[in-house]
Scaffold this motif. Structure first.
Motif, PDB file in Angstrom:
ATOM      1  N   ALA A 180      21.002  -7.660 -12.409  1.00  0.00           N
ATOM      2  CA  ALA A 180      20.154  -6.976 -13.383  1.00  0.00           C
ATOM      3  C   ALA A 180      19.585  -5.707 -12.751  1.00  0.00           C
ATOM      4  O   ALA A 180      19.331  -5.664 -11.547  1.00  0.00           O
ATOM      5  CB  ALA A 180      19.016  -7.889 -13.821  1.00  0.00           C
ATOM      6  N   PRO A 181      19.379  -4.666 -13.562  1.00  0.00           N
ATOM      7  CA  PRO A 181      18.848  -3.420 -13.012  1.00  0.00           C
ATOM      8  C   PRO A 181      17.371  -3.543 -12.637  1.00  0.00           C
ATOM      9  O   PRO A 181      16.649  -4.376 -13.173  1.00  0.00           O
ATOM     10  CB  PRO A 181      19.016  -2.427 -14.163  1.00  0.00           C
ATOM     11  CG  PRO A 181      19.084  -3.247 -15.408  1.00  0.00           C
ATOM     12  CD  PRO A 181      19.641  -4.584 -15.018  1.00  0.00           C
ATOM     13  N   HIS A 182      16.955  -2.707 -11.696  1.00  0.00           N
ATOM     14  CA  HIS A 182      15.524  -2.602 -11.387  1.00  0.00           C
ATOM     15  C   HIS A 182      15.183  -1.120 -11.267  1.00  0.00           C
ATOM     16  O   HIS A 182      16.076  -0.287 -11.105  1.00  0.00           O
ATOM     17  CB  HIS A 182      15.166  -3.357 -10.106  1.00  0.00           C
ATOM     18  CG  HIS A 182      15.751  -2.761  -8.855  1.00  0.00           C
ATOM     19  ND1 HIS A 182      16.947  -3.180  -8.316  1.00  0.00           N
ATOM     20  CD2 HIS A 182      15.307  -1.764  -8.039  1.00  0.00           C
ATOM     21  CE1 HIS A 182      17.210  -2.475  -7.230  1.00  0.00           C
ATOM     22  NE2 HIS A 182      16.246  -1.605  -7.039  1.00  0.00           N
ATOM     23  N   ALA A 183      13.879  -0.808 -11.389  1.00  0.00           N
ATOM     24  CA  ALA A 183      13.466   0.599 -11.317  1.00  0.00           C
ATOM     25  C   ALA A 183      12.035   0.682 -10.809  1.00  0.00           C
ATOM     26  O   ALA A 183      11.191  -0.148 -11.174  1.00  0.00           O
ATOM     27  CB  ALA A 183      13.568   1.247 -12.699  1.00  0.00           C
ATOM     28  N   LEU A 184      11.776   1.665  -9.968  1.00  0.00           N
ATOM     29  CA  LEU A 184      10.426   1.867  -9.438  1.00  0.00           C
ATOM     30  C   LEU A 184       9.613   2.716 -10.408  1.00  0.00           C
ATOM     31  O   LEU A 184      10.058   3.789 -10.824  1.00  0.00           O
ATOM     32  CB  LEU A 184      10.503   2.575  -8.074  1.00  0.00           C
ATOM     33  CG  LEU A 184       9.158   2.812  -7.386  1.00  0.00           C
ATOM     34  CD1 LEU A 184       8.627   1.518  -6.776  1.00  0.00           C
ATOM     35  CD2 LEU A 184       9.290   3.883  -6.295  1.00  0.00           C
ATOM     36  N   HIS A 185       8.413   2.227 -10.781  1.00  0.00           N
ATOM     37  CA  HIS A 185       7.517   2.992 -11.644  1.00  0.00           C
ATOM     38  C   HIS A 185       6.301   3.407 -10.823  1.00  0.00           C
ATOM     39  O   HIS A 185       5.509   2.556 -10.413  1.00  0.00           O
ATOM     40  CB  HIS A 185       7.094   2.153 -12.850  1.00  0.00           C
ATOM     41  CG  HIS A 185       8.266   1.750 -13.697  1.00  0.00           C
ATOM     42  ND1 HIS A 185       8.758   2.543 -14.710  1.00  0.00           N
ATOM     43  CD2 HIS A 185       9.070   0.662 -13.647  1.00  0.00           C
ATOM     44  CE1 HIS A 185       9.810   1.952 -15.258  1.00  0.00           C
ATOM     45  NE2 HIS A 185      10.017   0.816 -14.633  1.00  0.00           N
ATOM     46  N   VAL A 186       6.186   4.708 -10.572  1.00  0.00           N
ATOM     47  CA  VAL A 186       5.109   5.200  -9.715  1.00  0.00           C
ATOM     48  C   VAL A 186       3.847   5.412 -10.541  1.00  0.00           C
ATOM     49  O   VAL A 186       3.868   6.125 -11.548  1.00  0.00           O
ATOM     50  CB  VAL A 186       5.540   6.506  -9.013  1.00  0.00           C
ATOM     51  CG1 VAL A 186       4.399   7.044  -8.143  1.00  0.00           C
ATOM     52  CG2 VAL A 186       6.785   6.265  -8.164  1.00  0.00           C
ATOM     53  N   ARG A 187       2.745   4.771 -10.128  1.00  0.00           N
ATOM     54  CA  ARG A 187       1.462   4.924 -10.829  1.00  0.00           C
ATOM     55  C   ARG A 187       0.356   5.203  -9.810  1.00  0.00           C
ATOM     56  O   ARG A 187       0.634   5.574  -8.667  1.00  0.00           O
ATOM     57  CB  ARG A 187       1.172   3.669 -11.669  1.00  0.00           C
ATOM     58  CG  ARG A 187       2.254   3.383 -12.716  1.00  0.00           C
ATOM     59  CD  ARG A 187       1.790   2.428 -13.796  1.00  0.00           C
ATOM     60  NE  ARG A 187       2.910   2.106 -14.707  1.00  0.00           N
ATOM     61  CZ  ARG A 187       3.775   1.113 -14.505  1.00  0.00           C
ATOM     62  NH1 ARG A 187       3.631   0.315 -13.465  1.00  0.00           N
ATOM     63  NH2 ARG A 187       4.774   0.899 -15.349  1.00  0.00           N
ATOM     64  N   GLU A 188      -0.889   5.016 -10.242  1.00  0.00           N
ATOM     65  CA  GLU A 188      -2.011   5.470  -9.414  1.00  0.00           C
ATOM     66  C   GLU A 188      -2.118   4.780  -8.048  1.00  0.00           C
ATOM     67  O   GLU A 188      -2.590   5.378  -7.081  1.00  0.00           O
ATOM     68  CB  GLU A 188      -3.337   5.248 -10.174  1.00  0.00           C
ATOM     69  CG  GLU A 188      -3.475   6.081 -11.440  1.00  0.00           C
ATOM     70  CD  GLU A 188      -4.568   5.573 -12.380  1.00  0.00           C
ATOM     71  OE1 GLU A 188      -4.838   6.252 -13.383  1.00  0.00           O
ATOM     72  OE2 GLU A 188      -5.146   4.489 -12.123  1.00  0.00           O
ATOM     73  N   SER A 189      -1.703   3.531  -7.959  1.00  0.00           N
ATOM     74  CA  SER A 189      -1.961   2.775  -6.726  1.00  0.00           C
ATOM     75  C   SER A 189      -1.185   3.281  -5.509  1.00  0.00           C
ATOM     76  O   SER A 189      -1.451   2.861  -4.386  1.00  0.00           O
ATOM     77  CB  SER A 189      -1.660   1.290  -6.939  1.00  0.00           C
ATOM     78  OG  SER A 189      -0.262   1.087  -7.070  1.00  0.00           O
ATOM     79  N   SER A 190      -0.218   4.180  -5.756  1.00  0.00           N
ATOM     80  CA  SER A 190       0.433   4.827  -4.613  1.00  0.00           C
ATOM     81  C   SER A 190       0.332   6.338  -4.749  1.00  0.00           C
ATOM     82  O   SER A 190       1.164   7.082  -4.231  1.00  0.00           O
ATOM     83  CB  SER A 190       1.903   4.398  -4.512  1.00  0.00           C
ATOM     84  OG  SER A 190       2.619   4.844  -5.652  1.00  0.00           O
ATOM     85  N   VAL A 213       7.945  -2.267  -9.075  1.00  0.00           N
ATOM     86  CA  VAL A 213       9.376  -2.297  -9.348  1.00  0.00           C
ATOM     87  C   VAL A 213       9.585  -3.193 -10.565  1.00  0.00           C
ATOM     88  O   VAL A 213       9.230  -4.370 -10.539  1.00  0.00           O
ATOM     89  CB  VAL A 213      10.164  -2.860  -8.143  1.00  0.00           C
ATOM     90  CG1 VAL A 213      11.655  -2.908  -8.476  1.00  0.00           C
ATOM     91  CG2 VAL A 213       9.910  -2.030  -6.891  1.00  0.00           C
ATOM     92  N   SER A 214      10.121  -2.633 -11.640  1.00  0.00           N
ATOM     93  CA  SER A 214      10.336  -3.440 -12.847  1.00  0.00           C
ATOM     94  C   SER A 214      11.648  -4.195 -12.738  1.00  0.00           C
ATOM     95  O   SER A 214      12.661  -3.676 -12.270  1.00  0.00           O
ATOM     96  CB  SER A 214      10.338  -2.554 -14.086  1.00  0.00           C
ATOM     97  OG  SER A 214      11.500  -1.751 -14.106  1.00  0.00           O
TER      98      SER A 214
END
Lengths: 336, 336
Positions: free
Chosen positions: B324-334, B293-294
């Motif tokens: 402040a905004p946040h956003a989920l960045h989906v990568r290999e670990s999930s 989550v950024s």
């Protein structure tokens, strides 16, 4: 002796906090109290600290630490240690970053008005000695250079022996039987000292082993970042024959390079061994863990702060060159 | 209008640099020049900047940024962005670190003498609101809190919505079919707000999916470090049945946890999916790359600096809460 906050408080028969509030213009103090405090301030000719102290002593108790990028792990580790070492000597640390911008460096070093905020400057520069000298040493505030080693004795500096550091890393790869050893981190501009010295150490170790350096094996990197390491390694992996080892001039470059090897369907260290320089904590947990040359940031910070403190006391001290220790830590990325 | 360096130089018929050198006590100026400059200084009642400016205006042009540890990647990224945002408004930034030491925090916030070095303080605190209030708000310099979200409206703060951030991460793991989802990062001491909020978000997402949180699946971490993540994950992997996913409350915890999974002979994400919070660059290159989550450090920095600048101008502004905004960045670990 100049009046203190305490003197004013006693004269006005209020607490020190109240004087402090009035001095800062807070509005929740009653008009009567404010009037009494301001009268005492005038009678005693009180000047608030630290500005008053600065005028009396010419000291601010503040050091500036100037680095290219604070979020590069090596520099944030150095900042951590500088802040701790400075606190021991009752200095606080202002941090500024140049963002690899030559103009910004010049501005930070020559700003007539600004420099008086600091008693001294710890500077990890990109500029050359010639440029530093151009900034007329007679107008400089006390300055200690960090992380470079080609300045002559006109400046204090604390640095590792970059030639030996790179040499030790390449020697280790040679001892592991690698012969096609590439290097990432040479810079396009010639004025940067660290990459030049590390390149010299890399070439020295190869020549000692009877290997003539292959110009195609040396890649530049504008920044010592993961992205630049990834890009440079990707290029190197396309060579035929492929390098069997890469010395990266920073651990961040090495992190990018390791991922590039993996993305090319190859393995570290079997296909390509990787060695970095910095020994950041990231490399203790990465897959594989990273062989790296550690630079002793605590040593660098302690000696740099002690040196600047001495120079602040005695501006005419002869400049001193302090060499910080380094050590190779062998881990999985070179078969450790 | 007070005399400037230029006025003194003109009166003494020397360069501005020479005046500057004399004011700083450099010894290489001739006695005759020094005498002339000091006479001009006295005649014009010149006071050097910025101390003189500070006395006139009560401003130093300096902000303090207080973080637990500058070498934690999230905080060094935040520092990078705060320094840049402050420079836009012509502020410089002093950085201090508390090292998770409550006493040090108190000292930094209440030191009567020291606080006048700064026009304002950006503070990423461990202390609770009660403790901050104890430090008598009337004596505080302008203060903006960062990274927390349980303070009421007596303080300015800029923070992400920690409950939603953790909730979003767990929901993503549930959507990937994971059901035994553990969490690393709860703190042993109750006063820390961030872990409490993230734990609440974690439990909320599980309950929304009809899963009762398993107390054995929540591990504390004294520091949000790789070492603590490694240790906590190693414990979790010994459970039977083993968790099939771990939400780590920081990316550093996640880096340690990923290595622990690997060292246990298991794989990420097949055996155990891992999600972090912070979205540090390290996770873009790690093996596997890290779902995270950024938190928008540039947003946090810009808004915090703008807010402190406004409060310095107008100390009685009503406190403001900025999310402040946040956003989920989906990568290999999930499995992304």
């Amino acid at each position: 002796m100049p009046a203190t906050l305490r003197d004013v408080a006693e004269r006005a028969q209020v607490s020190i906090r109240t004087v402090s509030n009035v001095m800062r213009g807070y509005t929740h103090v009653s008009d009567r109290t404010r009037t009494r405090v301001l009268a005492a301030v005038e009678e005693l000719d009180y000047r608030p600290n630290p500005a008053a102290r600065t005028l009396r002593t010419g000291r601010t108790g503040m050091l500036a630490l100037i680095v290219p990028e604070i979020d590069v792990p090596y520099f944030s580790a150095l900042a951590r240690d500088v802040i701790a070492a400075a606190a021991e000597l009752d200095f606080r640390v202002m941090i500024d970053q140049t963002g690899h911008d030559h103009e910004r460096e010049r501005e930070l070093l020559t700003g007539d008005d600004r420099e008086m905020l600091f008693d001294g400057v710890l500077f990890s520069p990109l500029v050359t000695q010639a440029e530093l000298l151009e900034m007329n040493p007679s107008t400089r505030i006390p300055l200690v250079l960090l992380g470079e080693h080609d300045f002559d004795d006109r400046f204090d500096h604390v640095a590792i022996d970059n030639v030996r550091a790179a040499h030790d890393a390449v020697r280790h790869l040679l001892e592991r039987g690698r012969t096609r050893i590439a290097a990432i981190g040479a810079q396009p501009q010639e004025q940067y000292a660290t990459p030049q010295q590390r390149t010299a150490g890399y070439e020295l170790a190869l020549r000692e082993a009877g290997i003539e350096p292959n110009p195609g094996h040396t890649r530049s990197a504008a920044h010592y970042s993961r992205a630049d390491g990834y890009a440079a390694a990707t290029e190197l992996l396309r060579l035929d024959p492929r390098p069997d080892a890469i010395l990266c001039f920073s651990d961040l470059l090495a992190m990018g390079a390791m991922r590039a090897v993996f993305d090319a369907g190859l393995t570290v260290p079997d296909d390509v061994a990787i060695v970095g320089i910095d020994d950041i904590e990231e490399g203790h947990y990465s897959r594989p863990t990273l062989t790296s040359v550690s630079l002793d940031t605590a040593f660098i910070a302690e000696h740099a702060v002690a040196r600047i403190a001495a120079r602040i006391e005695e501006p005419d001290l002869p400049p001193e060159q302090i060499v910080a220790p380094h050590a190779l830590h062998v881990r999985e990325s070179s078969g450790g």
